[in-house]
Design an enzyme around this catalytic site. Structure first.
Site, mmCIF file in Angstrom:
data_model
loop_
_atom_site.group_PDB
_atom_site.id
_atom_site.type_symbol
_atom_site.label_atom_id
_atom_site.label_comp_id
_atom_site.label_asym_id
_atom_site.label_seq_id
_atom_site.Cartn_x
_atom_site.Cartn_y
_atom_site.Cartn_z
ATOM 1 N N ILE A 1 0.818 -1.210 0.000
ATOM 2 C CA ILE A 1 0.000 0.000 0.000
ATOM 3 C C ILE A 1 0.853 1.261 0.000
ATOM 4 O O ILE A 1 0.462 2.279 -0.588
ATOM 5 C CB ILE A 1 -0.968 -0.013 1.208
ATOM 6 N N SER B 1 -1.137 -7.364 2.554
ATOM 7 C CA SER B 1 -1.910 -8.515 2.080
ATOM 8 C C SER B 1 -2.929 -8.997 3.097
ATOM 9 O O SER B 1 -3.939 -9.588 2.726
ATOM 10 C CB SER B 1 -0.953 -9.657 1.719
ATOM 11 N N VAL C 1 15.090 -7.500 -4.403
ATOM 12 C CA VAL C 1 16.244 -6.600 -4.471
ATOM 13 C C VAL C 1 17.392 -7.226 -3.694
ATOM 14 O O VAL C 1 17.294 -7.469 -2.488
ATOM 15 C CB VAL C 1 15.891 -5.206 -3.930
ATOM 16 N N HIS D 1 0.867 -10.123 15.304
ATOM 17 C CA HIS D 1 -0.348 -9.597 15.934
ATOM 18 C C HIS D 1 -1.504 -10.493 15.518
ATOM 19 O O HIS D 1 -1.643 -10.855 14.346
ATOM 20 C CB HIS D 1 -0.548 -8.148 15.474
ATOM 21 N N TYR E 1 -10.232 -5.036 18.776
ATOM 22 C CA TYR E 1 -10.996 -4.306 17.775
ATOM 23 C C TYR E 1 -11.789 -5.304 16.933
ATOM 24 O O TYR E 1 -11.456 -6.498 16.875
ATOM 25 C CB TYR E 1 -10.101 -3.424 16.895
ATOM 26 N N VAL F 1 4.725 1.975 8.151
ATOM 27 C CA VAL F 1 3.529 2.736 7.783
ATOM 28 C C VAL F 1 2.344 1.796 7.715
ATOM 29 O O VAL F 1 2.361 0.832 6.941
ATOM 30 C CB VAL F 1 3.725 3.439 6.421
ATOM 31 N N VAL G 1 -1.734 0.920 6.957
ATOM 32 C CA VAL G 1 -2.695 1.304 5.919
ATOM 33 C C VAL G 1 -3.367 2.625 6.278
ATOM 34 O O VAL G 1 -3.611 3.484 5.422
ATOM 35 C CB VAL G 1 -3.742 0.189 5.719
ATOM 36 N N ASP H 1 14.677 26.150 16.216
ATOM 37 C CA ASP H 1 15.190 27.425 16.704
ATOM 38 C C ASP H 1 16.486 27.146 17.459
ATOM 39 O O ASP H 1 16.652 26.100 18.086
ATOM 40 C CB ASP H 1 14.169 28.181 17.555
ATOM 41 N N THR I 1 20.136 28.833 19.633
ATOM 42 C CA THR I 1 20.857 29.902 20.313
ATOM 43 C C THR I 1 22.326 29.729 19.953
ATOM 44 O O THR I 1 22.924 28.700 20.278
ATOM 45 C CB THR I 1 20.657 29.839 21.837
ATOM 46 N N TYR J 1 28.359 26.659 31.467
ATOM 47 C CA TYR J 1 28.813 25.421 30.829
ATOM 48 C C TYR J 1 30.232 25.092 31.278
ATOM 49 O O TYR J 1 31.067 25.980 31.478
ATOM 50 C CB TYR J 1 28.824 25.572 29.307
#
Length: 815
Positions: free
Chosen positions: A13, A46, A173, A224, A258, A353, A355, A546, A548, A647
């Site tokens: 996907i 899949s 690959v 899972h 779920y 990632v 779906v 940002d 300093t 420091y």
């Protein structure tokens, strides 16, 4: 002009979404390879159950999910829908979960997702299989639904093919071809396919593939459980073979479950079992075409079945008829992994990632590759967001396993992992432990949040009439009223703050100034000893960090930054001629912030240099000695009080703490923690990058245009700023009316009854006795306007305030 040749590894996907997004932007020389068949390749796509719940604590991940639902809904496939918007329903069976659903409803409002909290009967009306007597309520999001991942992949591949893309099956690959530090192609059994850009979207195979080019992709393939029941009588005749489902997708997170319909059956996903990390070497030799589907372990699923029948009694007449343990990718922090290899130009990753976020991640990746920066802020997903410690095999495994366990847990914003703690500590750690520090964690560092040693001070201030408002159970977690005393005492006397975890780089060499001028917005061509607040922007003009910057020598600068992403950005822009060196000096140095009205009285006797206001001005740096200890002092103050960041190198750290602590006894010095620090910086209007503003925001919108010098020579993002339109929303400070009102961040803000923005960060101000928050609000909002903030279902009134709320003339700093 010929466009670059792009090879995408993985036709799941993500890979198919990428091919569509890239070709739709005009780059049509795209080849997508997969080791399996098209498009049931054998990876996670899949077998993905396809539940898409858009609402997330992360604005970025919510935006990715929203784009995915909108795109999939518009896709066309000859076999039917790619997205079925049946809606989403999350139910609560405990008071804690019901409270959390109120928090989630707030996120939905903040991020623009339609959603509504429901009573139990309303939940049962939406999903008749739910036993209303078992639940306290639910959260319904009508635009959530089911993604048909294989159809969505095929439909996007067809769109990409029509523009010129090629999809090749059974092309494993074997290697990545490199020339001169750039990617040049990929090697398969059939030969080399040339490429200018290679994107690894290989799913759980991606980490192993990336290792071949020396890249760590921190993910763990994890099994899972997913099961399907037999026929459910209550579903007879409800769904057709075409639509498959009509009830909302359902989450019962109190039991890690779920549910979704499969016509007249129910699919059940379960996260309640122990983590099952997968050794990919055992899959590589598997003969099956579906290596991502492992054998179902019934014993692990037994608790899930019992709890499923409790919530959905109609399941009692059925049983589990089939199941499998499907492999998904998990990362240490639960976010996806995106970005370009720093040491192999042109090699990109889009990994971990699901779906749910696939099309959104693909869109952002395509924008990043083609335009130089994505439109959506992706710092939470950036490949280089991890500190070195987080790239170790042990860290990746243990934290990714914890991420699996916590998928459906209720996680407090200030709840940090318990495993692998104590890995990074400042030299003051033993002294902090003796003072009873309660530690937060960030970037691997142990960071004191407050000190139990200050409980007596808190009681003393109470006795003097200083208010200490009570907190509700949720906001009172990982918090102590001691932090109010620490903030108050910083304003009244003096406090020491451990600033060691502040990321520090040394940028040096004959080309250092030129590099910094090109990458930042402010003018850094100043005298030695100057300290300058500045920004780094992306190509879109968004605030990517940002900084300093202290000029300690003509060709040496110390840069206070925000973390590994800044090191990555600097590294990518270093000149090839060796005229600039970049070093991360954080671990070899340490820092103590000494701030408060008595700071000069405390520190001056230790130093032979003049620390007076005229002798050592604001935003200047001084290399000197405190006692016998060599230090660099910077007269800056993130809490808005007189004082310095001090420091030294790490070997002097413990002695520096003891020296200052002893000197401070006569001035009643205390050690103070991160909670007090946060509330004080909010009082002063100081933004926190990554929380208050990100690359999504232009400097003017974030109230930071004072750090931009448009008159200086070209810098990254300048062209975008020149072409920018006035911002639609700006960052504002708001002050709550009620002294007891508390928010934690990400809550929706209402103007004239309509949701118009959201809170970024907040803190209780011990100075004014009210909570202060930052919020993104419509640009037309001005100081004095009334707003409302919804926190766990309660609306709190507040007023937009001028900034800074405390000490607007800056007199406390410039003493």
């Amino acid at each position: 002009m010929a466009h670059p040749k792009v090879v995408v590894i993985g036709a799941g996907i993500v890979g198919t979404s990428l091919a569509d997004e890239i070709t739709s932007r005009g780059w049509t020389d795209v080849t997508v390879l997969d080791r399996g068949p098209l498009f049931a390749t054998g990876g996670s796509t899949s077998h993905a159950p396809g539940l898409v719940f858009q609402t997330n604590s992360s604005k970025t991940m919510t935006e990715f999910a929203r784009y995915t639902t909108e795109k999939f809904l518009a896709l066309d496939h000859p076999e039917g829908w790619a997205f079925n918007p049946v809606g989403g329903l999350e139910v609560a069976t405990t008071p804690q979960r019901w409270r959390d659903l109120h928090r989630k409803a707030g996120w939905a409002q903040s991020w623009g997702i339609e959603g509504r909290l429901l009573e139990p009967a309303e939940c049962a009306a939406l999903h008749p299989l739910v036993d209303a007597d078992r639940i306290l309520g639910g959260f319904h999001t009508p635009t959530d639904g089911l993604a048909k991942a294989l159809r969505a992949a095929a439909a996007q591949a067809r769109l990409a093919t029509a523009r010129g893309a090629r999809f090749r099956a059974h092309q494993e690959v074997l290697g990545i071809v490199q020339r001169g530090g750039r990617v040049a192609g990929v090697e398969t059994a059939d030969g080399i396919i040339e490429a200018d850009i290679v994107v690894c979207a290989a799913g759980f195979w991606g980490a192993e593939l990336a290792k071949r080019v020396g890249l760590v992709v921190p993910l763990v393939p994890m099994a899972h459980q997913y099961a399907k029941t037999g026929r459910i009588a209550a579903l007879d005749g409800r769904n057709s073979a075409l639509n498959e489902a009509s009830l909302p997708i359902l989450r019962h997170q109190d039991q890690d479950l779920y549910f979704r319909e499969h016509r007249d059956r129910i699919g059940i996903g379960y996260y309640g079992h122990n983590p099952m990390p997968v050794d990919l070497s055992t899959l590589a030799t598997a003969s099956t075409e579906m290596p991502s589907m492992l054998a179902f372990t019934e014993e692990d699923f037994a608790p899930a079945w019992r709890e499923s029948m409790e919530l959905l009694p109609a399941l009692g007449d059925s049983k589990v008829e089939e199941g499998f343990n499907g492999i998904f990718s998990f990362t240490p922090d639960g976010f996806s992994i995106m970005g370009e290899h720093r040491d192999l130009e042109g090699f990109w990753v889009a990994e971990a990632v699901w779906v749910t976020h696939s099309a959104g991640v693909a869109k952002a990746t395509a924008e990043w590759i083609i335009d130089g920066a994505p439109q959506t802020d992706v710092h939470e997903c950036d490949l280089y967001r991890f500190e070195d410690v987080a790239r170790s095999d042990r860290f990746i495994l243990e934290t990714s396993s914890q991420a699996f366990v916590e998928v459906y847990d209720i996680i407090h914003p200030h709840q940090y992992r318990t495993a692998l703690r104590g890995l990074r500590t400042s030299p003051f750690y033993p002294q902090q432990q003796q003072l009873g520090a309660y530690f937060f964690e960030g970037g691997g560092w142990e960071r004191p949040a407050w000190y139990e040693a200050n409980a007596e001070l808190a009681q003393r201030l109470r006795d003097q009439g200083v208010p200490f408002p009570e907190r509700d159970e949720w906001s009172g977690n990982f918090w102590s009223p001691i932090s109010i005393a620490e903030a108050r005492w910083t304003r009244e006397r003096v406090a020491m703050y451990d600033m060691t975890p502040l990321t520090r780089y040394e940028i040096a060499g004959s080309g250092a100034l030129e590099l910094l001028q090109r990458l930042t917005t402010n003018n850094l061509d100043k005298s030695v000893g100057s300290v300058t607040y500045t920004l780094m922007l992306d190509e879109n003009g968004g605030v990517r960090s940002d900084l300093t910057v202290a000029r300690l020598a003509p060709e040496r600068f110390q840069v206070g930054a925000n973390g590994p992403l800044d090191f990555d950005w600097f590294s990518r822009h270093l000149p090839d001629d060796g005229s600039v060196t970049l070093r991360d000096i954080t671990g070899g140095t340490c820092c103590i912030g000494v701030w408060g009205p008595a700071a000069r009285d405390m520190v001056q006797p230790l130093c032979s240099d003049d620390l007076s206001h005229q002798g050592f001005k604001y935003f200047r740096a001084l290399q000197t000695y405190l006692g016998a200890i060599p230090v660099t002092m910077m007269r800056v103050s993130y809490v808005g009080e007189l004082g310095w960041e001090i420091y030294t190198t790490a070997e002097y750290g413990s002695a520096l703490w003891d020296l200052l602590w002893t000197a401070g006894h006569a001035h009643e010095v205390i050690a103070a923690g991160r909670i007090a620090f946060n509330s004080l910086r909010i009082e002063k209007g100081y933004r926190g990058w990554g929380t208050d503003m990100t690359a999504e925001h232009l400097p003017a919108a974030a109230g930071l245009d004072f750090a931009v010098r448009m008159a200086k020579d070209d810098f990254v993002g300048k062209k975008a700023l020149e072409q920018a339109r006035p911002p639609a929303k700006i960052l504002r400070s708001i002050v709550f009316d009620s002294p007891t009102a508390v928010v934690l961040g990400k809550e929706p803000v209402y103007v004239d009854g309509a949701c118009a923005g959201y809170v970024t960060s907040a803190g209780y101000s011990a100075t004014i006795g009210h909570s202060i928050a930052y919020a993104w609000l419509p640009a037309a909002t001005v100081p004095g306007d009334a707003v409302e903030v919804e926190y766990l279902g309660t609306r709190y009134t507040a007023i937009v305030h001028t900034e800074p709320v405390v000490d607007p003339d800056m007199s406390r700093i410039r003493r």
